[in-house]
Design a protein around this motif. Structure first.
Motif, PDB file in Angstrom:
ATOM      1  N   ASP A  74       8.357  13.185 -22.115  1.00 26.40           N
ATOM      2  CA  ASP A  74       7.415  12.481 -21.248  1.00 26.40           C
ATOM      3  C   ASP A  74       8.164  11.800 -20.109  1.00 26.40           C
ATOM      4  O   ASP A  74       8.998  10.924 -20.342  1.00 26.40           O
ATOM      5  CB  ASP A  74       6.643  11.432 -22.057  1.00 26.40           C
ATOM      6  CG  ASP A  74       5.307  11.076 -21.409  1.00 26.40           C
ATOM      7  OD1 ASP A  74       4.908  11.771 -20.462  1.00 26.40           O
ATOM      8  OD2 ASP A  74       4.693  10.104 -21.864  1.00 26.40           O
ATOM      9  N   THR A  75       7.873  12.200 -18.860  1.00 21.67           N
ATOM     10  CA  THR A  75       8.531  11.617 -17.694  1.00 21.67           C
ATOM     11  C   THR A  75       7.487  11.179 -16.675  1.00 21.67           C
ATOM     12  O   THR A  75       6.348  11.647 -16.675  1.00 21.67           O
ATOM     13  CB  THR A  75       9.486  12.620 -17.024  1.00 21.67           C
ATOM     14  OG1 THR A  75       8.728  13.761 -16.581  1.00 21.67           O
ATOM     15  CG2 THR A  75      10.577  13.063 -17.979  1.00 21.67           C
ATOM     16  N   SER A  76       7.910  10.265 -15.792  1.00 20.40           N
ATOM     17  CA  SER A  76       7.045   9.838 -14.683  1.00 20.40           C
ATOM     18  C   SER A  76       7.151  10.843 -13.549  1.00 20.40           C
ATOM     19  O   SER A  76       7.883  11.843 -13.635  1.00 20.40           O
ATOM     20  CB  SER A  76       7.474   8.452 -14.186  1.00 20.40           C
ATOM     21  OG  SER A  76       8.699   8.552 -13.460  1.00 20.40           O
ATOM     22  N   GLY A  77       6.452  10.574 -12.458  1.00 17.05           N
ATOM     23  CA  GLY A  77       6.648  11.361 -11.250  1.00 17.05           C
ATOM     24  C   GLY A  77       7.920  10.931 -10.536  1.00 17.05           C
ATOM     25  O   GLY A  77       8.474   9.857 -10.808  1.00 17.05           O
ATOM     26  N   TRP A  78       8.407  11.787  -9.645  1.00 11.33           N
ATOM     27  CA  TRP A  78       9.578  11.429  -8.839  1.00 11.33           C
ATOM     28  C   TRP A  78       9.153  10.471  -7.730  1.00 11.33           C
ATOM     29  O   TRP A  78       8.110  10.671  -7.102  1.00 11.33           O
ATOM     30  CB  TRP A  78      10.190  12.672  -8.199  1.00 11.33           C
ATOM     31  CG  TRP A  78      10.845  13.625  -9.151  1.00 11.33           C
ATOM     32  CD1 TRP A  78      10.331  14.793  -9.638  1.00 11.33           C
ATOM     33  CD2 TRP A  78      12.157  13.494  -9.721  1.00 11.33           C
ATOM     34  NE1 TRP A  78      11.229  15.401 -10.475  1.00 11.33           N
ATOM     35  CE2 TRP A  78      12.365  14.632 -10.546  1.00 11.33           C
ATOM     36  CE3 TRP A  78      13.166  12.538  -9.616  1.00 11.33           C
ATOM     37  CZ2 TRP A  78      13.546  14.830 -11.260  1.00 11.33           C
ATOM     38  CZ3 TRP A  78      14.338  12.729 -10.324  1.00 11.33           C
ATOM     39  CH2 TRP A  78      14.529  13.857 -11.134  1.00 11.33           C
ATOM     40  N   ILE A  79       9.936   9.436  -7.473  1.00  8.45           N
ATOM     41  CA  ILE A  79       9.700   8.587  -6.306  1.00  8.45           C
ATOM     42  C   ILE A  79      10.839   8.817  -5.310  1.00  8.45           C
ATOM     43  O   ILE A  79      11.975   9.044  -5.686  1.00  8.45           O
ATOM     44  CB  ILE A  79       9.570   7.094  -6.675  1.00  8.45           C
ATOM     45  CG1 ILE A  79      10.890   6.535  -7.216  1.00  8.45           C
ATOM     46  CG2 ILE A  79       8.447   6.873  -7.661  1.00  8.45           C
ATOM     47  CD1 ILE A  79      10.941   5.027  -7.230  1.00  8.45           C
ATOM     48  N   GLY A  80      10.536   8.744  -4.038  1.00 10.40           N
ATOM     49  CA  GLY A  80      11.502   9.016  -2.985  1.00 10.40           C
ATOM     50  C   GLY A  80      10.862   9.921  -1.939  1.00 10.40           C
ATOM     51  O   GLY A  80       9.646  10.132  -1.951  1.00 10.40           O
ATOM     52  N   PRO A  81      11.629  10.457  -1.003  1.00  3.07           N
ATOM     53  CA  PRO A  81      13.081  10.356  -0.968  1.00  3.07           C
ATOM     54  C   PRO A  81      13.557   9.105  -0.242  1.00  3.07           C
ATOM     55  O   PRO A  81      12.876   8.582   0.623  1.00  3.07           O
ATOM     56  CB  PRO A  81      13.484  11.596  -0.168  1.00  3.07           C
ATOM     57  CG  PRO A  81      12.343  11.776   0.793  1.00  3.07           C
ATOM     58  CD  PRO A  81      11.108  11.359   0.040  1.00  3.07           C
ATOM     59  N   VAL A  82      14.755   8.654  -0.609  1.00  3.16           N
ATOM     60  CA  VAL A  82      15.494   7.659   0.160  1.00  3.16           C
ATOM     61  C   VAL A  82      16.675   8.383   0.792  1.00  3.16           C
ATOM     62  O   VAL A  82      17.412   9.095   0.107  1.00  3.16           O
ATOM     63  CB  VAL A  82      15.976   6.504  -0.736  1.00  3.16           C
ATOM     64  CG1 VAL A  82      16.919   5.589   0.035  1.00  3.16           C
ATOM     65  CG2 VAL A  82      14.791   5.721  -1.264  1.00  3.16           C
TER      66      VAL A  82
END
Length: 391
Positions: free
Chosen positions: A212-220
């Motif tokens: 179970d993982t979250s969504g990706w946040i970014g990009p930085v």
């Protein structure tokens, strides 16, 4: 009688010449056909997916017009009630959106001050799907190490109780899924071996379990050494009692701009950072406004205690929170306990301040006993500071 016939004949000949002359008169090349009622609508309107709180729109000109108006709002809004943006480029970047909402976008040509085409659209960008069992982390920052420019130091805020995260990175513009992934068991990490001559994009996601993982946040973005950094302001983001707010702007941003300012109500130098979830109408139900004031002695990177507003003027920083509810335009907020604020960048050259924060609060709307405590998590800010801060 003969004179009459001669005059009549001359009149008919002259009239014939006149009409013939009008028929072969060349068209003035300076005439604009739009002045006679035509204004071609643009075509091929396309909207990107969400990139944090940003959507990019592109289209093709309908003719030779060089000005357009974009109108957008929550999916299903009525044309004429949305937010409008004027542009002289057939590409426009819309910022400050809430990725938890779906948005519709329209565009029309502006051929003159009084003449425009019909609207084209809508194109709709769907809300970003968030895993309720594994919240997204927030407040991601990435900077090259000041001592070793091939290392990049990352920092973020946990979205929940997770203790593991994945970092994905690659050359700027890479597609998610094609980058290099490394793992971390802390909310900080150092990625090594980054080429100094290239710019990179970084993302992070939470790992709540093996599956179970979250969504990706970014990009930085981390710029190549010796180049001007790519600045993508996020203004202020926060999750208030489980609801995410992104791209929050100061309440008076249309008049005073988007810069952090000195607080005029404090006798000493205090930096005032403000984010409002709907700065065009802050009285709307469920609107959120967060104010953070930082005393001058703490204008430097570090982690400090964040107190309730006006409770201790000599401390590092104070926060106040305003929430508009359906029964009370401005509900009373009581800061339940001190929180924390981390300044990750205070740059006197670029005049930018970046950081993260979190705190808890009680809600009293005047109709029921106070409820709570509630949490403000994933708080982050990225603002330019006005010149007066440094005077």
């Amino acid at each position: 009688m003969n004179k009459i016939k001669v005059l009549t004949g001359l009149f008919l000949i002259l009239t014939s010449f006149t009409f013939t002359s009008c028929e072969i008169e060349p068209i003035d090349p300076n005439l604009n056909p739009d002045d006679f009622g035509g204004c071609d609508a643009p075509t091929a309107l396309v909207a990107s997916e969400f990139n944090n709180s940003t959507v990019t729109l592109t289209w093709s000109a309908g003719n030779d017009e060089t000005s357009w108006t974009v109108e957008y709002g929550i999916e299903g809004f009525v044309l004429g009630t949305g937010t409008t943006v004027s542009t002289s480029n057939p590409t426009v970047i819309i910022t400050g959106l809430n990725s938890n909402n779906s948005y519709s976008f329209y565009v029309k040509s502006d051929c003159s001050a009084t003449l425009s085409s019909s609207w084209v659209g809508p194109v709709t960008v769907d809300a970003v799907q968030v895993n309720p069992n594994c919240p997204n982390p927030g407040g991601l920052t990435a900077v090259r190490d000041s001592g070793v420019n091939t290392n990049v130091n990352l920092l973020w805020i946990a979205g929940g109780t997770e203790t593991g995260w994945d970092i994905q990175f690659g050359i700027s513009g890479f597609a998610l899924g094609t980058g290099t992934i490394v793992s971390s068991n802390n909310t900080t990490a150092t990625v090594t071996g980054i080429a100094a001559a290239s710019s990179y994009d970084f993302y992070v996601r939470a790992k709540c379990s093996a599956t179970d993982t979250s969504g990706w946040i970014g990009p930085v973005n981390v710029a190549a050494v010796g180049t001007v950094p790519v600045v993508t302001p996020t203004y202020m983001n926060a999750t208030v009692n489980g609801q995410a707010f992104t791209g929050m702007k100061p309440f008076l941003y249309t008049f005073t701009g988007l810069k952090a300012k000195l607080s005029s109500s404090d006798p000493s130098k205090v930096l005032w950072i403000q984010g409002d979830s709907n700065p065009l109408d802050p009285t709307l139900a469920n609107n959120v406004e967060i104010n953070i004031r930082i005393n001058e002695a703490f204008w430097a990177p570090g982690t400090y205690t964040l107190y309730g507003a006006f409770e201790a003027p000599e401390v590092a920083a104070e926060v106040d929170l305003i929430i508009s509810t359906p029964t009370n335009p401005i509900a009373t907020i009581e800061i339940e306990s001190s929180g924390t604020i981390t300044i990750t960048e205070f740059n006197v050259t670029t005049k930018r301040i970046k950081g993260t924060f979190s705190f808890s609060y009680m809600l009293d709307d005047g109709t029921n006993p106070p409820t709570g405590p509630f949490q403000v998590t994933n708080g982050s800010f990225d603002f330019e500071m006005e010149d007066e801060v440094f005077n």
